[in-house]
Design a protein around this motif. Sequence first.
Motif, PDB file in Angstrom:
ATOM      1  N   PHE A  45     103.867  90.328  26.675  1.00 51.49           N
ATOM      2  CA  PHE A  45     103.063  89.434  26.203  1.00 51.49           C
ATOM      3  C   PHE A  45     103.745  88.048  25.734  1.00 51.49           C
ATOM      4  N   PHE A  46     104.695  88.237  24.792  1.00 52.19           N
ATOM      5  CA  PHE A  46     105.711  87.233  24.194  1.00 52.19           C
ATOM      6  C   PHE A  46     106.276  86.537  25.515  1.00 52.19           C
ATOM      7  N   SER A  47     107.012  87.222  26.449  1.00 51.90           N
ATOM      8  CA  SER A  47     108.051  86.768  27.401  1.00 51.90           C
ATOM      9  C   SER A  47     106.838  85.677  28.138  1.00 51.90           C
ATOM     10  N   CYS A  48     105.980  86.289  28.724  1.00 52.59           N
ATOM     11  CA  CYS A  48     104.852  85.446  29.345  1.00 52.59           C
ATOM     12  C   CYS A  48     104.528  83.948  28.713  1.00 52.59           C
ATOM     13  N   GLU A  49     104.025  84.227  27.552  1.00 57.42           N
ATOM     14  CA  GLU A  49     103.520  83.094  26.497  1.00 57.42           C
ATOM     15  C   GLU A  49     104.832  82.114  26.557  1.00 57.42           C
ATOM     16  N   LEU A  50     105.919  82.774  26.197  1.00 60.58           N
ATOM     17  CA  LEU A  50     107.022  81.786  25.994  1.00 60.58           C
ATOM     18  C   LEU A  50     107.388  81.026  27.220  1.00 60.58           C
ATOM     19  N   ALA A  51     107.306  81.618  28.458  1.00 63.75           N
ATOM     20  CA  ALA A  51     107.728  81.188  29.602  1.00 63.75           C
ATOM     21  C   ALA A  51     106.946  80.019  30.042  1.00 63.75           C
ATOM     22  N   LYS A  52     105.627  80.026  29.713  1.00 61.91           N
ATOM     23  CA  LYS A  52     104.365  78.957  29.883  1.00 61.91           C
ATOM     24  C   LYS A  52     104.940  77.389  29.213  1.00 61.91           C
ATOM     25  N   HIS A  53     105.833  77.467  28.240  1.00 66.38           N
ATOM     26  CA  HIS A  53     106.017  76.478  27.390  1.00 66.38           C
ATOM     27  C   HIS A  53     107.499  75.820  27.899  1.00 66.38           C
ATOM     28  N   LEU A  54     108.259  76.632  28.507  1.00 70.36           N
ATOM     29  CA  LEU A  54     109.691  76.390  29.020  1.00 70.36           C
ATOM     30  C   LEU A  54     109.746  75.373  30.066  1.00 70.36           C
ATOM     31  N   LYS A  55     110.258  74.320  30.150  1.00 70.26           N
ATOM     32  CA  LYS A  55     110.457  73.208  30.849  1.00 70.26           C
ATOM     33  C   LYS A  55     111.333  73.262  31.932  1.00 70.26           C
ATOM     34  N   MET A  56     112.565  74.077  31.840  1.00 64.78           N
ATOM     35  CA  MET A  56     113.615  74.243  32.791  1.00 64.78           C
ATOM     36  C   MET A  56     113.189  75.248  33.743  1.00 64.78           C
ATOM     37  N   PRO A  57     113.881  75.303  34.961  1.00 62.38           N
ATOM     38  CA  PRO A  57     113.621  76.292  35.980  1.00 62.38           C
ATOM     39  C   PRO A  57     113.700  77.712  35.330  1.00 62.38           C
ATOM     40  N   VAL A  58     112.812  78.738  35.357  1.00 59.41           N
ATOM     41  CA  VAL A  58     112.915  79.796  34.959  1.00 59.41           C
ATOM     42  C   VAL A  58     112.612  80.956  35.877  1.00 59.41           C
ATOM     43  N   THR A  59     113.623  81.972  35.745  1.00 60.00           N
ATOM     44  CA  THR A  59     113.476  83.463  36.503  1.00 60.00           C
ATOM     45  C   THR A  59     113.234  84.567  35.511  1.00 60.00           C
ATOM     46  N   ILE A  60     112.621  85.370  35.805  1.00 60.94           N
ATOM     47  CA  ILE A  60     112.441  86.442  34.668  1.00 60.94           C
ATOM     48  C   ILE A  60     112.690  87.848  35.538  1.00 60.94           C
ATOM     49  N   ASP A  61     113.486  88.526  34.814  1.00 59.88           N
ATOM     50  CA  ASP A  61     113.712  89.961  35.401  1.00 59.88           C
ATOM     51  C   ASP A  61     113.331  90.950  33.969  1.00 59.88           C
ATOM     52  N   PHE A  62     113.272  92.075  34.235  1.00 59.82           N
ATOM     53  CA  PHE A  62     112.985  93.164  33.502  1.00 59.82           C
ATOM     54  C   PHE A  62     113.661  94.681  33.198  1.00 59.82           C
ATOM     55  N   MET A  63     113.798  94.926  32.029  1.00 55.23           N
ATOM     56  CA  MET A  63     114.750  96.130  32.015  1.00 55.23           C
ATOM     57  C   MET A  63     113.642  97.044  30.886  1.00 55.23           C
TER      58      MET A  63
END
Length: 176
Positions: A45-63
């Motif tokens: 939940f935190f990752s998704c909400e944070l990513a919405k507000h980041l302006k740089m190109p973002v990729t997401i991976d999971f562990m």
Amino acid sequence: MKEIVHVMFSREQVENRIKEMADQINEEYGMKPLRLICILKGSVFFSCELAKHLKMPVTIDFMSVSSYGNSTSSSGKITIKKDLEQSIQGVDCLLIEDIIDTGYTLSMLKPMLLERKPESFKICTLLNKPDRREVEMEADYTGFSIPDEFVVGYGLDYAQKYRNLPFVGTLEFIEE
């Protein structure tokens, strides 16, 4: 036994703090691409909400990792249940955790990931519980420092329940 949740940080407080953290990260990284490493399940939940507000190109991976096995105390070694799908070599990485408690899991995970030679590696946590720390481990970005109370909501659970609450709350058990 009845479970009652008391609000510690409202939805508005959590969302405002996440926006402030994103502003810090945006300022530091500018438009450099950033890989978010989301630690399952609590930080989704935190990752998704944070990513919405980041302006740089973002990729997401999971562990998915554990240092507890079937016990309530750390085994002293880390078990990777799900590893990253992409290499982090030469990549700016931000590991996202829901809460830093004793620090054991991150103290074992961080050196393991640093061996993979990322360009940079920082840690971001929604919650920090310094009174429970047993090993030296601090985040580069922290949402809230909290007292030693059991918390749920915004991804944090009790027996897989309460993750979907839109706020962070304490859990109280009442005998019926």
